[in-house]
Design a protein around this motif. Structure first.
Motif, PDB file in Angstrom:
ATOM      1  N   ALA A 128       0.837  -1.207   0.000  1.00  0.00           N
ATOM      2  CA  ALA A 128       0.000   0.000   0.000  1.00  0.00           C
ATOM      3  C   ALA A 128       0.870   1.255   0.000  1.00  0.00           C
ATOM      4  CB  ALA A 128      -0.934  -0.003   1.204  1.00  0.00           C
ATOM      5  N   ILE A 129       1.946   1.227   0.758  1.00  0.00           N
ATOM      6  CA  ILE A 129       2.864   2.369   0.801  1.00  0.00           C
ATOM      7  C   ILE A 129       3.487   2.575  -0.578  1.00  0.00           C
ATOM      8  CG2 ILE A 129       5.023   3.212   1.789  1.00  0.00           C
ATOM      9  CD1 ILE A 129       4.185   1.690   4.388  1.00  0.00           C
ATOM     10  N   HIS A 130       3.918   1.497  -1.199  1.00  0.00           N
ATOM     11  CA  HIS A 130       4.533   1.588  -2.516  1.00  0.00           C
ATOM     12  C   HIS A 130       3.522   2.073  -3.561  1.00  0.00           C
ATOM     13  CE1 HIS A 130       7.580   0.935  -5.504  1.00  0.00           C
ATOM     14  NE2 HIS A 130       6.859   0.037  -6.134  1.00  0.00           N
ATOM     15  N   ALA A 131       2.285   1.581  -3.490  1.00  0.00           N
ATOM     16  CA  ALA A 131       1.249   2.013  -4.431  1.00  0.00           C
ATOM     17  C   ALA A 131       1.001   3.519  -4.305  1.00  0.00           C
ATOM     18  CB  ALA A 131      -0.039   1.231  -4.200  1.00  0.00           C
ATOM     19  N   GLN A 132       0.992   4.035  -3.083  1.00  0.00           N
ATOM     20  CA  GLN A 132       0.830   5.475  -2.855  1.00  0.00           C
ATOM     21  C   GLN A 132       1.989   6.245  -3.497  1.00  0.00           C
ATOM     22  OE1 GLN A 132      -1.297   7.631  -1.709  1.00  0.00           O
ATOM     23  NE2 GLN A 132      -0.200   9.333  -0.826  1.00  0.00           N
ATOM     24  N   ALA A 133       3.210   5.766  -3.285  1.00  0.00           N
ATOM     25  CA  ALA A 133       4.381   6.429  -3.864  1.00  0.00           C
ATOM     26  C   ALA A 133       4.311   6.419  -5.395  1.00  0.00           C
ATOM     27  CB  ALA A 133       5.667   5.756  -3.387  1.00  0.00           C
TER      28      ALA A 133
ATOM     29  N   ASP B 102       8.266   1.787 -15.583  1.00  0.00           N
ATOM     30  CA  ASP B 102       8.892   0.570 -15.064  1.00  0.00           C
ATOM     31  C   ASP B 102       8.294   0.227 -13.699  1.00  0.00           C
ATOM     32  OD1 ASP B 102      10.536  -1.420 -14.009  1.00  0.00           O
ATOM     33  OD2 ASP B 102      12.348  -0.555 -14.874  1.00  0.00           O
ATOM     34  N   PRO B 103       7.586  -0.895 -13.585  1.00  0.00           N
ATOM     35  CA  PRO B 103       6.948  -1.241 -12.308  1.00  0.00           C
ATOM     36  C   PRO B 103       7.947  -1.617 -11.212  1.00  0.00           C
ATOM     37  CG  PRO B 103       6.687  -3.030 -13.885  1.00  0.00           C
ATOM     38  CD  PRO B 103       7.340  -1.888 -14.621  1.00  0.00           C
ATOM     39  N   ALA B 104       9.208  -1.798 -11.555  1.00  0.00           N
ATOM     40  CA  ALA B 104      10.209  -2.202 -10.564  1.00  0.00           C
ATOM     41  C   ALA B 104      10.862  -1.008  -9.866  1.00  0.00           C
ATOM     42  CB  ALA B 104      11.285  -3.050 -11.228  1.00  0.00           C
ATOM     43  N   ARG B 105      10.448   0.210 -10.195  1.00  0.00           N
ATOM     44  CA  ARG B 105      11.090   1.369  -9.567  1.00  0.00           C
ATOM     45  C   ARG B 105      10.681   1.473  -8.106  1.00  0.00           C
ATOM     46  NH1 ARG B 105       6.776   3.350 -12.107  1.00  0.00           N
ATOM     47  NH2 ARG B 105       5.556   4.949 -11.081  1.00  0.00           N
ATOM     48  N   GLY B 106      11.496   2.169  -7.352  1.00  0.00           N
ATOM     49  CA  GLY B 106      11.242   2.325  -5.925  1.00  0.00           C
ATOM     50  C   GLY B 106      10.434   3.570  -5.620  1.00  0.00           C
ATOM     51  N   ASN B 107      10.571   4.082  -4.402  1.00  0.00           N
ATOM     52  CA  ASN B 107       9.786   5.227  -3.967  1.00  0.00           C
ATOM     53  C   ASN B 107      10.464   6.558  -4.274  1.00  0.00           C
ATOM     54  OD1 ASN B 107       8.038   3.305  -3.082  1.00  0.00           O
ATOM     55  ND2 ASN B 107       8.235   3.756  -0.929  1.00  0.00           N
TER      56      ASN B 107
ATOM     57  N   ASP C  10      13.288  17.170 -16.875  1.00  0.00           N
ATOM     58  CA  ASP C  10      12.771  16.446 -18.035  1.00  0.00           C
ATOM     59  C   ASP C  10      12.511  14.993 -17.652  1.00  0.00           C
ATOM     60  OD1 ASP C  10      12.204  15.301 -20.463  1.00  0.00           O
ATOM     61  OD2 ASP C  10      14.080  15.918 -21.420  1.00  0.00           O
ATOM     62  N   PRO C  11      11.259  14.524 -17.752  1.00  0.00           N
ATOM     63  CA  PRO C  11      10.966  13.120 -17.441  1.00  0.00           C
ATOM     64  C   PRO C  11      11.801  12.129 -18.255  1.00  0.00           C
ATOM     65  CG  PRO C  11       8.934  14.359 -17.568  1.00  0.00           C
ATOM     66  CD  PRO C  11      10.034  15.280 -18.049  1.00  0.00           C
ATOM     67  N   ALA C  12      12.310  12.551 -19.410  1.00  0.00           N
ATOM     68  CA  ALA C  12      13.162  11.666 -20.213  1.00  0.00           C
ATOM     69  C   ALA C  12      14.501  11.415 -19.531  1.00  0.00           C
ATOM     70  CB  ALA C  12      13.383  12.272 -21.597  1.00  0.00           C
ATOM     71  N   ARG C  13      14.852  12.214 -18.531  1.00  0.00           N
ATOM     72  CA  ARG C  13      16.121  12.067 -17.819  1.00  0.00           C
ATOM     73  C   ARG C  13      16.006  11.174 -16.590  1.00  0.00           C
ATOM     74  NH1 ARG C  13      20.106  15.848 -18.998  1.00  0.00           N
ATOM     75  NH2 ARG C  13      21.351  14.185 -18.121  1.00  0.00           N
ATOM     76  N   LEU C  14      14.862  10.522 -16.401  1.00  0.00           N
ATOM     77  CA  LEU C  14      14.714   9.607 -15.272  1.00  0.00           C
ATOM     78  C   LEU C  14      15.649   8.416 -15.435  1.00  0.00           C
ATOM     79  CD1 LEU C  14      10.852   9.579 -14.806  1.00  0.00           C
ATOM     80  CD2 LEU C  14      12.548  10.403 -13.154  1.00  0.00           C
ATOM     81  N   VAL C  15      16.275   8.013 -14.349  1.00  0.00           N
ATOM     82  CA  VAL C  15      17.160   6.843 -14.371  1.00  0.00           C
ATOM     83  C   VAL C  15      16.333   5.584 -14.605  1.00  0.00           C
ATOM     84  CG1 VAL C  15      18.782   5.484 -13.006  1.00  0.00           C
ATOM     85  CG2 VAL C  15      18.841   7.987 -12.881  1.00  0.00           C
ATOM     86  N   VAL C  16      15.210   5.470 -13.921  1.00  0.00           N
ATOM     87  CA  VAL C  16      14.268   4.365 -14.131  1.00  0.00           C
ATOM     88  C   VAL C  16      12.975   4.993 -14.637  1.00  0.00           C
ATOM     89  CG1 VAL C  16      13.001   2.471 -13.059  1.00  0.00           C
ATOM     90  CG2 VAL C  16      15.298   3.030 -12.248  1.00  0.00           C
ATOM     91  N   PRO C  17      12.551   4.669 -15.857  1.00  0.00           N
ATOM     92  CA  PRO C  17      11.350   5.290 -16.411  1.00  0.00           C
ATOM     93  C   PRO C  17      10.127   5.075 -15.522  1.00  0.00           C
ATOM     94  CG  PRO C  17      12.493   4.004 -18.078  1.00  0.00           C
ATOM     95  CD  PRO C  17      13.151   3.698 -16.768  1.00  0.00           C
ATOM     96  N   VAL C  18       9.230   6.036 -15.540  1.00  0.00           N
ATOM     97  CA  VAL C  18       8.050   5.964 -14.689  1.00  0.00           C
ATOM     98  C   VAL C  18       7.180   4.752 -15.044  1.00  0.00           C
ATOM     99  CG1 VAL C  18       6.501   7.447 -16.030  1.00  0.00           C
ATOM    100  CG2 VAL C  18       6.347   7.426 -13.544  1.00  0.00           C
TER     101      VAL C  18
ATOM    102  N   PHE D 278       8.811  10.074  -2.499  1.00  0.00           N
ATOM    103  CA  PHE D 278       7.372  10.162  -2.247  1.00  0.00           C
ATOM    104  C   PHE D 278       6.996   9.054  -1.278  1.00  0.00           C
ATOM    105  CE2 PHE D 278       8.206  11.976  -6.368  1.00  0.00           C
ATOM    106  CZ  PHE D 278       7.483  13.153  -6.333  1.00  0.00           C
ATOM    107  N   GLY D 279       6.178   9.395  -0.288  1.00  0.00           N
ATOM    108  CA  GLY D 279       5.827   8.411   0.729  1.00  0.00           C
ATOM    109  C   GLY D 279       4.369   8.450   1.121  1.00  0.00           C
ATOM    110  N   LEU D 280       4.043   7.631   2.071  1.00  0.00           N
ATOM    111  CA  LEU D 280       2.675   7.490   2.557  1.00  0.00           C
ATOM    112  C   LEU D 280       2.142   8.792   3.129  1.00  0.00           C
ATOM    113  CD1 LEU D 280       0.425   5.419   3.018  1.00  0.00           C
ATOM    114  CD2 LEU D 280       1.424   4.939   5.244  1.00  0.00           C
TER     115      LEU D 280
END
Length: 123
Positions: A29-34, A65-70, A55-63, A104-106
């Protein structure tokens, strides 16, 4: 574990996890919120298209990607300058070399993300 091991952090973690479980909140749930807040933030950045912002294109892990963290990490040549400018505006970020990170967090809300976007636009 050695004579210098201090288990107090484990006791605090256990207490917090118990408290969250009592509220019906788990790590998923915390991760889903983030992830939801990250998507809102990136959509807000993309909508600005001012050419001088993050620039969102400069993200290290694209948005996507479901494996990204918080954290959202931007790979920027000028990460140190960005962090200094944001700190002057009382926007807290983390920087690891070229990577400027927004967490981003709960405890964050969609309204806070919108305010952040407004503050970034004013820089």
């Amino acid at each position: 574990m050695g004579s210098t091991f201090d288990p107090s952090g484990l006791y605090r973690l256990n207490a917090v996890m118990g408290w969250l479980a009592g509220l019906g909140v788990d790590a998923a749930a915390i991760h889903a919120q983030a992830l939801a807040l990250q998507s809102r933030f990136i959509a807000g950045l993309a909508a600005r298209k001012d050419g001088r912002g993050l620039d969102p294109a400069r993200l290290v892990v694209p948005v996507e990607d479901p494996a990204r963290g918080n954290f959202l990490a931007f790979d920027l040549d000028e990460a140190e300058a960005w962090q200094a400018r944001l700190a002057a505006a009382k926007i807290v970020t983390d920087r690891r070399g070229r990577r400027l990170r927004f967490g981003f967090g709960l405890y964050h809300t969609a309204e806070e993300v919108d305010r952040l976007l407004d503050r970034l636009a004013a820089l």
